[in-house]
Design an enzyme around this catalytic site. Structure first.
Site, mmCIF file in Angstrom:
data_model
loop_
_atom_site.group_PDB
_atom_site.id
_atom_site.type_symbol
_atom_site.label_atom_id
_atom_site.label_comp_id
_atom_site.label_asym_id
_atom_site.label_seq_id
_atom_site.Cartn_x
_atom_site.Cartn_y
_atom_site.Cartn_z
ATOM 1 C CG HIS A 106 -5.567 3.687 0.494
ATOM 2 N ND1 HIS A 106 -5.386 1.868 0.688
ATOM 3 C CD2 HIS A 106 -6.454 3.919 0.563
ATOM 4 C CE1 HIS A 106 -5.934 1.712 -0.467
ATOM 5 N NE2 HIS A 106 -7.090 2.719 0.161
ATOM 6 C CB SER A 121 -9.251 0.278 -0.201
ATOM 7 O OG SER A 121 -8.424 0.551 -0.915
ATOM 8 C CG ASP A 165 -2.264 0.550 1.065
ATOM 9 O OD1 ASP A 165 -2.537 1.530 0.638
ATOM 10 O OD2 ASP A 165 -3.190 0.357 0.961
#
Length: 766
Positions: free
Chosen positions: A239, A549, A162
């Site tokens: 994220h 996600s 990520d």
């Protein structure tokens, strides 16, 4: 591209379409201009390694490049990455003619250009039954069920590819954790504002970052104006921190998001170890200003390569390539995940956020565990009171003092003469220009999409079109319309219920229609987890994000627990346990609906086997297992030739004649996309429950379809005979072409109900 070898490679990569990337979906953008106008990064894929020694693998890559470029120095300068652990290949700066020439080398399976991908995010564990949970490590004796049996996943290692991680986050503390598992072979790499000694601990045990691919794509140098990020594993985007702590974050009590969703925050496996592989970077947008998370293929491949070497148990990859296309390049871009699965690592991928249309599901290869997103039994209702005392409720994240203002309507055709300063504005289009108009609040009427936002500090409320029309009617029939808006509250339990989120991508599988995708669903709407303080959605180190996600690491955390309990289970056995035990109603027993243009009951193309049920998955009774032989069958049935399959696997492989049927791939589902009259297929189950067991078939046939199972009873008598095979005949009574109808096949021993979804479409030949 017209010869048979290239055609079969196209099919090969089509099957190897996989999961690399993050549910927060990705758009493909070809990497532009590497070190000069004539060269750019290409990935040269060579299949399985020919040597166990990584140095020998890398040496062979240098030799191949040196032979191509006729210079040892040029070969060294050209090499970006050597993939040497999980598979063999390299990334290098090449001209298009050099790339074409090396693609003709007999050891090369394929050459693809580097691609840039663009990133598109408390209550979840209670909702799924992984509770009660203590508020600290001092009261672990109260933990029961799967969490107790696995010591909260303390021996599991979760790899997350990520945007990195924020190491100071409270959710990454290692309080109460013992030594790092001895099998761990990874490392923490120092870098900008990241001290490996200080920032890694017994929770964050691995931290690597991969810049070469993205730097080469933007011109060959790290340009802070373009890449607004840390040259380290530190997460500027947020994220990566969010997904990592959803999967394996530590306990953090008394967390809320501006007062909403208050409670104890934790990951699915709170004691699991986290290894962060940063392959996504904050890159300046080409247009419109701001930044996006970008991830290049070259960097992603190296992250997979290292994760395989390091010894992770599960890889959580919330990245995706958008709606699958029949493109050889796009499919090959995911092959690294196949090598991870072949080495026993479960790879969990996002279904995508381009829903709710059919055929949109991403990450469709059979070796991936593909996750759809659902809502929680939690909502944030906001009271809207019009000047005529009509009261409506809509969701929002508004937590400020009550708003009481005039009310106006704006659309994209409204001119600047409409006075909206200090008023609440109703719009039906998020593109309606309101910036700089000094509005007090925005009511954005829209089709259901389950996405909430704070709208850059302007209070915004999200009713559906029906309520929006009611408000508009009031505005147009009132001389001086007014409105009062009250702060949102947190509502849990009924009447809020579980729905497949509108944005979640749907099946059927557009690449291989006989392979059901998605596999499973998990909560992915308004998930509260840690986030980088540089993210604008952050509050006190945490944020509410939505997307597949977010549902992807929910499943990754559960898998960390399952692997702790069953370390010898294969990735296919793990998937089977999740799919066959999933809820097909909400945990409270209510129907699960699928949001979209028209709300409907959810079916397997919306949520696969259903909503993940962690406690039942720990004791599934039977599993539909798969190994390399099964993936070979899939490749053969998809049309790969022997030489291509042999290179991928690293050993000589011959497809049987006649080639196997894709319907016989041992998946925990049955999908028949073109049933003409009747067809018979087989499945094999492995008993992982009591040694002596008797299972009986329970059939729920799809409309107009007759399902017959032989035998109807499976008798397991000893540990030596845990594997049994059965056949299923499907016969249609339809006389015309139909859409898909759905049913199920259950094996029950009175304790375990092992359920697989059945999807059948009748096609009458002319």
């Amino acid at each position: 591209m017209n010869n048979s070898l290239q055609s079969s490679k196209l099919v090969l990569l089509l099957a190897i379409a996989l999961v690399l990337f993050l549910n927060t979906e990705l758009d493909f953008l070809t990497a532009a201009g590497a070190l000069d106008s004539d060269s750019k990064v290409y990935i040269v894929y060579l299949g399985e390694r020919e040597h166990d020694d990584p140095e020998l693998v890398t040496a062979s890559h240098h030799q191949m490049l040196e032979s191509l470029l006729q210079s040892k120095e040029d070969a060294q300068n050209s090499l970006i990455y050597s993939y040497q652990h999980g598979f063999s290949g390299f990334a290098a700066l090449l001209t298009s003619s050099q790339a074409k020439k090396i693609s003709e080398h007999p050891e090369v399976i394929h050459v693809i250009p580097n691609r840039i991908r663009k990133l598109k995010t408390t209550r979840a564990w209670d909702h799924l039954g992984l509770s009660p949970i203590p508020t600290s490590f001092s009261s672990l004796s109260s933990v029961k069920g799967l969490l107790h049996d696995t010591n909260l996943g303390s021996e599991a290692i979760i790899g997350v590819i990520d945007s990195g991680i924020w190491p100071e986050s409270k959710a990454v503390n290692d309080q109460g954790l013992g030594p790092i598992p001895k099998r761990w072979r990874g490392k923490c790499e120092p870098g900008e504002q990241f001290n490996a000694t200080i920032h890694c601990n017994n929770k964050l045990i691995g931290a690597r970052y991969y810049l070469n691919g993205v730097v080469a794509a933007i011109g060959g140098k790290f340009n802070r104006t373009i890449i607004q990020d840390f040259q380290s594993t530190r997460d500027a985007n947020g994220h990566g921190t969010h997904t990592a702590t959803i999967a394996g974050g530590s306990f953090v009590p008394n967390v809320s998001y501006f007062g909403l969703a208050q409670g104890l925050v934790r990951g699915g496996a709170p004691r699991a170890r986290i290894a962060s592989y940063k392959a996504c970077w904050n890159v300046m947008r080409d247009e419109g200003g701001g930044t996006d998370g970008r991830c290049t293929s070259a960097d992603m491949w190296k992250a997979f390569d290292d994760a395989i070497h390091d010894g992770v148990d599960v890889l959580s990859v919330s990245i995706g390539g958008g709606i699958p296309e029949d493109s050889e390049v796009d499919k090959l871009d995911y092959i690294a995940a196949f090598h991870a699965v072949a080495k026993g690592i479960t790879v969990v991928a996002a279904a995508g956020n381009e829903g709710p249309g059919a055929h949109t599901v991403d990450n469709v290869a059979p070796w991936l565990l593909t996750v759809a997103a659902t809502t929680l039994d939690r909502s944030f209702p906001t009271k809207i009171t019009l000047g005529n005392n009509q009261t409506l409720f809509a969701e929002s994240l508004f937590t400020g003092p009550e708003i009481s203002t005039g009310l106006a309507f704006l659309d994209s055709d409204s001119d600047d003469t409409v006075d909206v300063k200090g008023k609440t504005v109703l719009v039906f289009d998020s593109a309606t220009p309101i910036a700089g108009k000094g509005v007090a609040a925005v009511i954005l009427a829209q089709k259901p999409d389950d996405l909430l936002s704070r709208c850059n500090g302007v209070p915004c409320i999200f009713p559906d079109y029906e309520f929006g029309t009611e408000i508009l009617k009031y505005i147009r029939t009132t001389r001086s319309p007014t409105v009062r808006i009250t702060a949102a509250t947190t509502l849990t339990g009924q009447p809020a219920t579980t729905k497949v989120a509108a944005f979640s991508c749907r099946g059927p599988n557009s690449v291989s229609p006989a392979i059901l995708k998605p596999d499973i669903a998990a909560p992915g709407v308004s998930i509260l987890a840690a986030i980088s303080p540089l993210n604008p959605e952050e509050q006190n180190g945490f944020g509410l994000l939505s997307g597949t996600s977010m549902s992807t690491p929910v499943v990754s955390g559960i898998i960390a627990l399952l692997k702790s309990l069953h370390p010898k289970w294969s990735p296919a056995a793990v998937r089977s346990a999740l799919v066959t035990t999933a809820w097909r109603t909400s945990p409270s027993g209510e129907p699960i609906f699928a949001e979209g243009s028209n709300k409907k009951l959810a079916d397997p193309f919306d949520y696969g086997g259903g909503l993940v049920n962690p406690e039942k998955a720990a004791k599934p009774g039977l599993v539909y297992d798969m190994g390399i032989v099964d993936y070979i069958k899939y490749m053969c049935s998809a049309g790969y030739n022997d030489s291509s399959i042999s290179r991928v696997l690293g050993k000589k492989t011959n497809c049987p004649i006649p080639k196997p049927s894709m319907l016989d791939i041992n998946l925990p589902s049955i999908t028949i996309p073109n049933l003409e009259k009747e067809v018979t297929l087989t499945r094999t189950v492995t008993n992982v429950g009591p040694i002596k067991s008797v299972y009986r078939a329970v059939i729920e046939s799809p409309l107009g379809i007759t399902l017959t199972v032989n035998p109807t009873t499976l008798v397991f008598k000893s540990a030596a005979k845990r594997v049994l095979t059965f056949s299923v005949k499907a016969k249609t009574s339809h006389k015309v072409n139909t859409g898909y109808f759905f049913g199920s096949l259950t094996w029950s021993d009175g304790v375990h109900d092992v359920i697989i979804p059945v999807s059948v479409k009748t096609t009458i030949s002319m």
